[in-house]
Design a protein around this motif. Structure first.
Motif, PDB file in Angstrom:
ATOM      1  N   SER A  96     -77.453  58.045 -42.329  1.00  0.00           N
ATOM      2  CA  SER A  96     -76.356  58.265 -43.269  1.00  0.00           C
ATOM      3  C   SER A  96     -75.116  58.743 -42.520  1.00  0.00           C
ATOM      4  N   ARG A  97     -73.997  58.722 -43.187  1.00  0.00           N
ATOM      5  CA  ARG A  97     -72.756  59.209 -42.566  1.00  0.00           C
ATOM      6  C   ARG A  97     -72.897  60.678 -42.178  1.00  0.00           C
ATOM      7  N   LYS A  98     -73.515  61.472 -43.049  1.00  0.00           N
ATOM      8  CA  LYS A  98     -73.719  62.889 -42.747  1.00  0.00           C
ATOM      9  C   LYS A  98     -74.539  63.046 -41.464  1.00  0.00           C
ATOM     10  N   THR A  99     -75.561  62.246 -41.315  1.00  0.00           N
ATOM     11  CA  THR A  99     -76.397  62.300 -40.119  1.00  0.00           C
ATOM     12  C   THR A  99     -75.610  61.865 -38.886  1.00  0.00           C
ATOM     13  N   ILE A 100     -74.781  60.854 -39.031  1.00  0.00           N
ATOM     14  CA  ILE A 100     -73.938  60.423 -37.911  1.00  0.00           C
ATOM     15  C   ILE A 100     -72.980  61.546 -37.524  1.00  0.00           C
ATOM     16  N   GLU A 101     -72.467  62.275 -38.509  1.00  0.00           N
ATOM     17  CA  GLU A 101     -71.612  63.425 -38.208  1.00  0.00           C
ATOM     18  C   GLU A 101     -72.386  64.486 -37.425  1.00  0.00           C
ATOM     19  N   GLU A 102     -73.654  64.711 -37.786  1.00  0.00           N
ATOM     20  CA  GLU A 102     -74.504  65.658 -37.056  1.00  0.00           C
ATOM     21  C   GLU A 102     -74.725  65.176 -35.618  1.00  0.00           C
ATOM     22  N   ILE A 103     -74.944  63.888 -35.457  1.00  0.00           N
ATOM     23  CA  ILE A 103     -75.130  63.311 -34.127  1.00  0.00           C
ATOM     24  C   ILE A 103     -73.877  63.531 -33.287  1.00  0.00           C
ATOM     25  N   CYS A 104     -72.725  63.290 -33.886  1.00  0.00           N
ATOM     26  CA  CYS A 104     -71.460  63.498 -33.167  1.00  0.00           C
ATOM     27  C   CYS A 104     -71.311  64.956 -32.749  1.00  0.00           C
ATOM     28  N   ASP A 105     -71.649  65.877 -33.647  1.00  0.00           N
ATOM     29  CA  ASP A 105     -71.568  67.304 -33.314  1.00  0.00           C
ATOM     30  C   ASP A 105     -72.465  67.647 -32.131  1.00  0.00           C
ATOM     31  N   VAL A 106     -73.686  67.154 -32.159  1.00  0.00           N
ATOM     32  CA  VAL A 106     -74.645  67.441 -31.095  1.00  0.00           C
ATOM     33  C   VAL A 106     -74.162  66.906 -29.747  1.00  0.00           C
ATOM     34  N   PHE A 107     -73.542  65.737 -29.762  1.00  0.00           N
ATOM     35  CA  PHE A 107     -73.090  65.127 -28.518  1.00  0.00           C
ATOM     36  C   PHE A 107     -71.647  65.490 -28.166  1.00  0.00           C
ATOM     37  N   GLY A 108     -71.001  66.280 -29.019  1.00  0.00           N
ATOM     38  CA  GLY A 108     -69.649  66.742 -28.723  1.00  0.00           C
ATOM     39  C   GLY A 108     -68.594  65.655 -28.754  1.00  0.00           C
ATOM     40  N   ILE A 109     -68.760  64.717 -29.690  1.00  0.00           N
ATOM     41  CA  ILE A 109     -67.772  63.655 -29.834  1.00  0.00           C
ATOM     42  C   ILE A 109     -67.303  63.590 -31.290  1.00  0.00           C
ATOM     43  N   THR A 110     -66.182  62.930 -31.511  1.00  0.00           N
ATOM     44  CA  THR A 110     -65.672  62.747 -32.865  1.00  0.00           C
ATOM     45  C   THR A 110     -66.257  61.468 -33.465  1.00  0.00           C
ATOM     46  N   LEU A 111     -66.121  61.329 -34.781  1.00  0.00           N
ATOM     47  CA  LEU A 111     -66.543  60.081 -35.420  1.00  0.00           C
ATOM     48  C   LEU A 111     -65.768  58.904 -34.847  1.00  0.00           C
ATOM     49  N   ALA A 112     -64.484  59.101 -34.576  1.00  0.00           N
ATOM     50  CA  ALA A 112     -63.664  58.023 -34.000  1.00  0.00           C
ATOM     51  C   ALA A 112     -64.216  57.590 -32.649  1.00  0.00           C
ATOM     52  N   GLU A 113     -64.611  58.546 -31.830  1.00  0.00           N
ATOM     53  CA  GLU A 113     -65.193  58.210 -30.528  1.00  0.00           C
ATOM     54  C   GLU A 113     -66.520  57.480 -30.703  1.00  0.00           C
ATOM     55  N   PHE A 114     -67.320  57.942 -31.659  1.00  0.00           N
ATOM     56  CA  PHE A 114     -68.611  57.297 -31.918  1.00  0.00           C
ATOM     57  C   PHE A 114     -68.408  55.838 -32.294  1.00  0.00           C
ATOM     58  N   TYR A 115     -67.499  55.603 -33.232  1.00  0.00           N
ATOM     59  CA  TYR A 115     -67.290  54.250 -33.724  1.00  0.00           C
ATOM     60  C   TYR A 115     -66.447  53.374 -32.812  1.00  0.00           C
ATOM     61  N   SER A 116     -65.786  53.956 -31.830  1.00  0.00           N
ATOM     62  CA  SER A 116     -64.925  53.169 -30.947  1.00  0.00           C
ATOM     63  C   SER A 116     -65.719  52.164 -30.113  1.00  0.00           C
ATOM     64  N   ASP A 117     -66.993  52.422 -29.880  1.00  0.00           N
ATOM     65  CA  ASP A 117     -67.835  51.519 -29.098  1.00  0.00           C
ATOM     66  C   ASP A 117     -68.659  50.573 -29.939  1.00  0.00           C
ATOM     67  N   ILE A 118     -68.425  50.584 -31.238  1.00  0.00           N
ATOM     68  CA  ILE A 118     -69.235  49.747 -32.137  1.00  0.00           C
ATOM     69  C   ILE A 118     -68.451  48.496 -32.515  1.00  0.00           C
ATOM     70  N   ASP A 119     -69.089  47.356 -32.345  1.00  0.00           N
ATOM     71  CA  ASP A 119     -68.461  46.077 -32.708  1.00  0.00           C
ATOM     72  C   ASP A 119     -68.362  45.991 -34.216  1.00  0.00           C
ATOM     73  N   ARG A 120     -67.235  45.479 -34.650  1.00  0.00           N
ATOM     74  CA  ARG A 120     -67.032  45.305 -36.095  1.00  0.00           C
ATOM     75  C   ARG A 120     -66.837  43.834 -36.385  1.00  0.00           C
ATOM     76  N   ASP A 121     -67.434  43.391 -37.464  1.00  0.00           N
ATOM     77  CA  ASP A 121     -67.216  42.025 -37.934  1.00  0.00           C
ATOM     78  C   ASP A 121     -66.021  42.036 -38.864  1.00  0.00           C
ATOM     79  N   THR A 122     -64.925  41.421 -38.441  1.00  0.00           N
ATOM     80  CA  THR A 122     -63.740  41.379 -39.290  1.00  0.00           C
ATOM     81  C   THR A 122     -63.263  39.970 -39.499  1.00  0.00           C
TER      82      THR A 122
END
Length: 70
Positions: free
Chosen positions: A44-70
Motif C-alpha cells: 500500500s502507499r502507507k507501506t511504501i511511505e514506511e519503506i521510504c522512511d526506513v531507507f531514508g529516501i522521499t517518495l519522489a526518490e522512490f518513484y524516480s527509478d520506476i518506469d511509468r506507462d504513459t
C-alpha cells in the motif's frame, strides 16, 4: 523498474533479507513474501511511505527509478 524491483534493490543494497525488511517496516514476513510471490499483490502507499522512511529516501526518490506507462 517496478515497485517490487525498487524495494528489492533498496533491500539488497543494505544486505537485508525479506524477513529483516518486514521487521524494519513493521509488517509480517508473509506480507513481504506475498509482494514477491503473488503477481498482483503490491504494498500500500502507507507501506511504501514506511519503506521510504526506513531507507531514508522521499517518495519522489522512490518513484524516480520506476518506469511509468504513459
Amino acid at each position: 523498474m517496478d515497485v517490487k524491483e525498487r524495494i528489492d534493490k533498496l533491500r539488497l543494497k543494505r544486505g537485508w533479507s525479506l524477513a529483516r525488511l518486514a521487521l524494519e517496516i513493521g509488517v509480517s514476513d508473509t506480507t513481504v513474501y506475498s509482494w514477491f510471490n503473488e503477481q498482483n499483490y503490491q504494498p500500500s502507499r502507507k507501506t511504501i511511505e514506511e519503506i521510504c522512511d526506513v531507507f531514508g529516501i522521499t517518495l519522489a526518490e522512490f518513484y524516480s527509478d520506476i518506469d511509468r506507462d504513459t
